[in-house]
Design a protein around this motif. Sequence first.
Motif, PDB file in Angstrom:
ATOM      1  N   UNK A 178       1.653   6.731  -6.836  1.00 35.59           N
ATOM      2  CA  UNK A 178       0.589   7.681  -7.161  1.00 35.59           C
ATOM      3  C   UNK A 178       1.078   9.117  -6.959  1.00 35.59           C
ATOM      4  N   UNK A 179       1.777   9.329  -5.853  1.00 38.20           N
ATOM      5  CA  UNK A 179       2.324  10.661  -5.550  1.00 38.20           C
ATOM      6  C   UNK A 179       3.345  11.064  -6.615  1.00 38.20           C
TER       7      UNK A 179
ATOM      8  N   UNK B 250       0.839  -1.198   0.000  1.00 37.69           N
ATOM      9  CA  UNK B 250       0.000   0.000   0.000  1.00 37.69           C
ATOM     10  C   UNK B 250       0.876   1.250   0.000  1.00 37.69           C
ATOM     11  N   UNK B 251       1.948   1.222   0.786  1.00 41.63           N
ATOM     12  CA  UNK B 251       2.871   2.353   0.843  1.00 41.63           C
ATOM     13  C   UNK B 251       3.509   2.592  -0.523  1.00 41.63           C
ATOM     14  N   UNK B 252       3.932   1.506  -1.199  1.00 40.16           N
ATOM     15  CA  UNK B 252       4.534   1.639  -2.530  1.00 40.16           C
ATOM     16  C   UNK B 252       3.535   2.195  -3.528  1.00 40.16           C
TER      17      UNK B 252
END
Length: 124
Positions: free
Chosen positions: A12-13, A5-7
């Motif tokens: 996305x960022x 999820x962090x990746x």
Amino acid sequence: MSSETTMMAEQCRLQEWAAQIRDCQNRPAGMSVVSWCTCHGITKANYYYRLRRVREACLETIQEKTPAQQMVLVQPGLLRPQGHKDRDAQPGLDISIKGFSIHVTESTSMALLTEVLKAVQHAE
């Protein structure tokens, strides 16, 4: 939050930042980066931070896709020690890069030249 999820959030960022950077690079002629940043609610420092992070991510992606070592087969007749001058050599262009000397003539294949330059670029 899981690492996956962090990746995904980071990707996305980075995609959002890449879109902003493209937008800034396509700003109207005469508009400064600072003016563009002010109009978009970010600081100049934050813009350059985002630019650096996007560039780093692009380089990481390129490095993952590029083989660690590439070998280019070159005909023995094309190789000469650096600094060697052959009086009978064809007229052309001599390129010296990272201790390599390349003599290019009008009969040199563009495909071969491209591959040799890629290999020399990554040589240490």
